[in-house]
Scaffold this motif. Structure first.
Motif, PDB file in Angstrom:
ATOM      1  N   GLU B  50       0.855  -1.188   0.000  1.00 19.14           N
ATOM      2  CA  GLU B  50       0.000   0.000   0.000  1.00 19.14           C
ATOM      3  C   GLU B  50       0.881   1.226   0.000  1.00 19.14           C
ATOM      4  N   GLY B  51       0.290   2.354  -0.331  1.00 18.18           N
ATOM      5  CA  GLY B  51       1.059   3.587  -0.382  1.00 18.18           C
ATOM      6  C   GLY B  51       1.460   3.892  -1.815  1.00 18.18           C
ATOM      7  N   ARG B  52       2.182   5.022  -1.978  1.00 17.60           N
ATOM      8  CA  ARG B  52       2.532   5.455  -3.332  1.00 17.60           C
ATOM      9  C   ARG B  52       4.017   5.316  -3.592  1.00 17.60           C
ATOM     10  N   VAL B  53       4.352   4.769  -4.752  1.00 18.49           N
ATOM     11  CA  VAL B  53       5.734   4.761  -5.212  1.00 18.49           C
ATOM     12  C   VAL B  53       5.717   5.469  -6.558  1.00 18.49           C
ATOM     13  N   CYS B  54       6.529   6.525  -6.680  1.00 11.95           N
ATOM     14  CA  CYS B  54       6.472   7.338  -7.895  1.00 11.95           C
ATOM     15  C   CYS B  54       7.844   7.467  -8.514  1.00 11.95           C
ATOM     16  N   LEU B  55       7.871   7.412  -9.818  1.00 14.92           N
ATOM     17  CA  LEU B  55       9.082   7.741 -10.559  1.00 14.92           C
ATOM     18  C   LEU B  55       8.735   8.924 -11.442  1.00 14.92           C
ATOM     19  N   ASP B  56       9.385  10.068 -11.140  1.00 13.34           N
ATOM     20  CA  ASP B  56       9.159  11.212 -12.001  1.00 13.34           C
ATOM     21  C   ASP B  56       7.682  11.589 -12.042  1.00 13.34           C
ATOM     22  N   ASP B  57       7.026  11.583 -10.881  1.00 15.01           N
ATOM     23  CA  ASP B  57       5.614  11.953 -10.752  1.00 15.01           C
ATOM     24  C   ASP B  57       4.639  10.963 -11.382  1.00 15.01           C
ATOM     25  N   THR B  58       5.137   9.845 -11.916  1.00 15.61           N
ATOM     26  CA  THR B  58       4.227   8.803 -12.398  1.00 15.61           C
ATOM     27  C   THR B  58       4.195   7.692 -11.363  1.00 15.61           C
ATOM     28  N   SER B  59       2.998   7.376 -10.871  1.00 12.40           N
ATOM     29  CA  SER B  59       2.963   6.376  -9.805  1.00 12.40           C
ATOM     30  C   SER B  59       2.938   4.978 -10.404  1.00 12.40           C
ATOM     31  N   CYS B  60       3.426   4.072  -9.584  1.00 13.38           N
ATOM     32  CA  CYS B  60       3.526   2.671  -9.980  1.00 13.38           C
ATOM     33  C   CYS B  60       2.200   2.132 -10.515  1.00 13.38           C
ATOM     34  N   ALA B  61       1.107   2.499  -9.843  1.00 14.86           N
ATOM     35  CA  ALA B  61      -0.200   1.939 -10.198  1.00 14.86           C
ATOM     36  C   ALA B  61      -0.675   2.405 -11.579  1.00 14.86           C
ATOM     37  N   GLU B  62      -0.107   3.512 -12.084  1.00 12.86           N
ATOM     38  CA  GLU B  62      -0.557   4.026 -13.389  1.00 12.86           C
ATOM     39  C   GLU B  62       0.101   3.311 -14.556  1.00 12.86           C
ATOM     40  N   VAL B  63       1.147   2.557 -14.272  1.00 19.20           N
ATOM     41  CA  VAL B  63       1.935   1.933 -15.339  1.00 19.20           C
ATOM     42  C   VAL B  63       1.702   0.425 -15.289  1.00 19.20           C
ATOM     43  N   PRO B  64       1.590  -0.254 -16.432  1.00 14.87           N
ATOM     44  CA  PRO B  64       1.528  -1.724 -16.377  1.00 14.87           C
ATOM     45  C   PRO B  64       2.762  -2.268 -15.653  1.00 14.87           C
ATOM     46  N   ALA B  65       2.547  -3.333 -14.851  1.00 14.79           N
ATOM     47  CA  ALA B  65       3.625  -3.830 -13.997  1.00 14.79           C
ATOM     48  C   ALA B  65       4.905  -4.171 -14.769  1.00 14.79           C
ATOM     49  N   PRO B  66       4.845  -4.880 -15.915  1.00 10.93           N
ATOM     50  CA  PRO B  66       6.105  -5.195 -16.612  1.00 10.93           C
ATOM     51  C   PRO B  66       6.871  -3.938 -17.017  1.00 10.93           C
ATOM     52  N   LYS B  67       6.136  -2.884 -17.411  1.00 13.35           N
ATOM     53  CA  LYS B  67       6.811  -1.654 -17.813  1.00 13.35           C
ATOM     54  C   LYS B  67       7.455  -0.979 -16.598  1.00 13.35           C
ATOM     55  N   TRP B  68       6.743  -1.018 -15.471  1.00 11.07           N
ATOM     56  CA  TRP B  68       7.295  -0.461 -14.228  1.00 11.07           C
ATOM     57  C   TRP B  68       8.612  -1.154 -13.881  1.00 11.07           C
ATOM     58  N   ARG B  69       8.645  -2.485 -14.021  1.00 16.63           N
ATOM     59  CA  ARG B  69       9.856  -3.230 -13.645  1.00 16.63           C
ATOM     60  C   ARG B  69      10.987  -3.017 -14.651  1.00 16.63           C
ATOM     61  N   CYS B  70      10.638  -2.619 -15.879  1.00 11.82           N
ATOM     62  CA  CYS B  70      11.701  -2.245 -16.826  1.00 11.82           C
ATOM     63  C   CYS B  70      12.357  -0.945 -16.384  1.00 11.82           C
ATOM     64  N   GLN B  71      11.545  -0.038 -15.825  1.00  9.78           N
ATOM     65  CA  GLN B  71      12.079   1.262 -15.424  1.00  9.78           C
ATOM     66  C   GLN B  71      12.737   1.196 -14.062  1.00  9.78           C
ATOM     67  N   VAL B  72      12.103   0.421 -13.146  1.00  8.78           N
ATOM     68  CA  VAL B  72      12.633   0.286 -11.797  1.00  8.78           C
ATOM     69  C   VAL B  72      13.304  -1.081 -11.727  1.00  8.78           C
ATOM     70  N   GLY B  73      14.599  -1.111 -12.025  1.00  9.16           N
ATOM     71  CA  GLY B  73      15.289  -2.384 -12.193  1.00  9.16           C
ATOM     72  C   GLY B  73      15.793  -2.919 -10.859  1.00  9.16           C
ATOM     73  N   MET B  74      15.298  -4.076 -10.455  1.00  8.53           N
ATOM     74  CA  MET B  74      15.770  -4.667  -9.195  1.00  8.53           C
ATOM     75  C   MET B  74      16.714  -5.812  -9.485  1.00  8.53           C
ATOM     76  N   LEU B  75      17.837  -5.805  -8.778  1.00  4.50           N
ATOM     77  CA  LEU B  75      18.793  -6.912  -8.867  1.00  4.50           C
ATOM     78  C   LEU B  75      18.604  -7.790  -7.643  1.00  4.50           C
ATOM     79  N   PRO B  76      18.018  -8.993  -7.803  1.00  5.46           N
ATOM     80  CA  PRO B  76      17.818  -9.845  -6.628  1.00  5.46           C
ATOM     81  C   PRO B  76      19.150 -10.381  -6.117  1.00  5.46           C
ATOM     82  N   ALA B  77      19.183 -10.765  -4.839  1.00  2.34           N
ATOM     83  CA  ALA B  77      20.436 -11.235  -4.241  1.00  2.34           C
ATOM     84  C   ALA B  77      20.969 -12.472  -4.959  1.00  2.34           C
TER      85      ALA B  77
END
Lengths: 263, 198
Positions: B50-77
């Motif tokens: 819950e809550g808001r996560v924003c990149l450049d004023d665009t919130s996570c919920a406004e973007v399709p999840a795969p596109k969000w993960r392309c922009q917000v790149g996580m490197l798992p352990a």
């Protein structure tokens, strides 16, 4: 020529073989004797009962009776699919996904065969409808249980890989493409194998039964080919639908793997 | 291109608030089990939150999840590999020279995953993430399995990427020295809250 009727003594002699198997299991401490005896008992009771049910069903010819029996068959198959999976979908999903998939494929193909291919009057003549549905359901049940079981277990085991792919921006469809292919294949392998070996290694049960009952082998063969095609397509469609629905349920609309939806 | 987290709650943790400015790197430390990985997973939208996560004023919920993960790149352990060779894990139009800074020769793409050491896999996982050009980096102990030379090399590469792309970076580390080398602000995740350390 009609079939030679079996006497209770014939069945009792065959039962001695099963008993011998149980004794052997006990003597070599395989621990299977209980299961062997219970399964043999279940087979006897269930088949004797269904013999009685079928006799009255064949005499009644009512569609409502048929629908009732078919529904019971479907629900029992659904329960069996659920029971065979190590990690089924939680809640009512585990039961309904399997049952719905079998309903869609087995029932529509049975109706298709009864109306367009066999053409009995009335089309739902129980003497044809029930055995046909039984064979389709039985095989589809195996395929659906294998396919769904494979998908849920692999998703659980390969969580790191699936999530690794999602993190690289893949969709849930891309991230599970290998998994879905393997699961569908797992579900379909038994029927594909039995089609490949049919007639050479094994004489399929229905054809054997018809020949024992006195049908000319060439007629029995035609029925068997028809049944094989129906079973293959029924199993295939059932497995496809069930794996698709399972894959769909295991992800949410944000393309997250939701293993919390497994039991 | 700031990365803003506003009252983020995930599982029984949170709320977490943090703003990471463009080309800023913040370190996140915390005892094991404090939820560092869970925090990154929530930010990458891999876990419900819950809550808001924003990149450049665009919130996570406004973007399709795969596109969000392309922009917000996580490197798992631990890096995950699904094909037999390296090539299918990289974009098809990847030119092999792009692997050179990571210490791999041009023919590396034909290598089989099995023959790679843990350290090589980790360096290739970093390469695999960076060649896709994410706008934010979420790094979960990115150098834990590397020898000192390669720790150096990866720190330099990741820092260069951050500067060249103006990328906000959240760097989870258990090593205070590394944290002070790579990051300018330092946080600790404790009792589900993110606290700034001096």
């Amino acid at each position: 020529m009609s079939a030679i009727a079996l006497t209770p003594l014939d069945l009792a002699l065959a039962a001695v073989l099963v008993a011998a198997l149980a004794v052997l299991s006990y003597a070599s401490s395989l621990g299977l004797e209980r299961q062997v005896l219970i399964s043999a008992l279940r087979t006897t009771v269930q088949l004797l009962l269904v013999g009685l049910v079928l006799r009255s069903l064949f005499e009644s010819e009512g569609l409502s009776w048929l629908v009732g029996v078919a529904s019971i068959m479907l629900l029992v198959a659904g329960r069996e699919v659920l029971a065979r999976q190590a990690r089924p979908l939680a809640g009512s999903w585990g039961f309904s996904v399997g049952t719905l998939s079998m309903f869609i494929s087995s029932f529509s193909i049975t109706v298709f065969a009864l109306v367009l291919l066999i053409g009995a009057t009335p089309w739902y003549l129980p003497q044809y409808a029930i055995p046909l549905l039984g064979m389709l359901l039985g095989n589809t049940m195996n395929g659906v249980a294998l396919g769904m079981g494979r998908f849920t277990e692999s998703a659980h085991r390969e969580r790191a890989v699936i999530e690794g792919r999602l993190l690289l921006g893949q969709t849930r469809e891309e991230a599970t493409s290998d998994l879905r292919r393997e699961s569908v294949r797992t579900g379909m392998v038994p029927i594909l194998n039995s089609m490949a070996a049919a007639g050479i290694v094994s004489l399929p049960g229905m054809m054997t039964g018809q020949i024992l009952a006195g049908s000319p082998p060439t007629e029995a063969v035609k029925y068997q080919i028809l049944i094989m095609f129906l079973i293959a397509s029924g199993t295939g469609f059932g497995v496809l639908v069930s794996v698709w629905l399972t894959a769909h349920r295991l992800f949410d609309d944000r393309h997250r793997l939701r293993l919390d939806r497994l039991r | 291109m700031a990365f803003e987290v506003d009252s983020l709650r995930f599982l029984d943790r949170g709320p977490v608030d943090i703003v990471v400015e463009p080309s800023e790197c913040v370190s996140i430390m915390g005892a094991s089990g404090s939820g560092k990985t869970l925090l990154l997973r929530a930010l990458a939208d891999l876990d419900p939150h819950e809550g808001r996560v924003c990149l450049d004023d665009t919130s996570c919920a406004e973007v399709p999840a795969p596109k969000w993960r392309c922009q917000v790149g996580m490197l798992p352990a631990e890096s995950a590999w699904w094909a037999d060779t390296l090539a299918p894990h990289f974009p098809q139009d990847l030119s092999a020279v792009m692997l050179e800074p990571f210490g791999f020769e041009a023919d590396a793409l034909t290598w089989t995953i099995q023959r790679l050491s843990t350290g090589e896999r980790q360096r290739l996982a970093i390469a695999r993430l960076l060649v896709r050009g994410p706008k934010v980096l979420l790094l979960d102990e990115p150098t834990a399995s590397l020898d000192p030379d390669n720790v150096d090399r990866m720190e330099t590469l990741l820092t260069r990427y951050r500067m060249e792309h103006n990328a906000p970076v959240l760097w989870v580390s258990h090593d205070p020295e590394q944290a002070s080398r790579v990051a300018t602000r330092h946080f600790e995740l404790r009792d589900g809250r993110l606290l700034e350390r001096p």
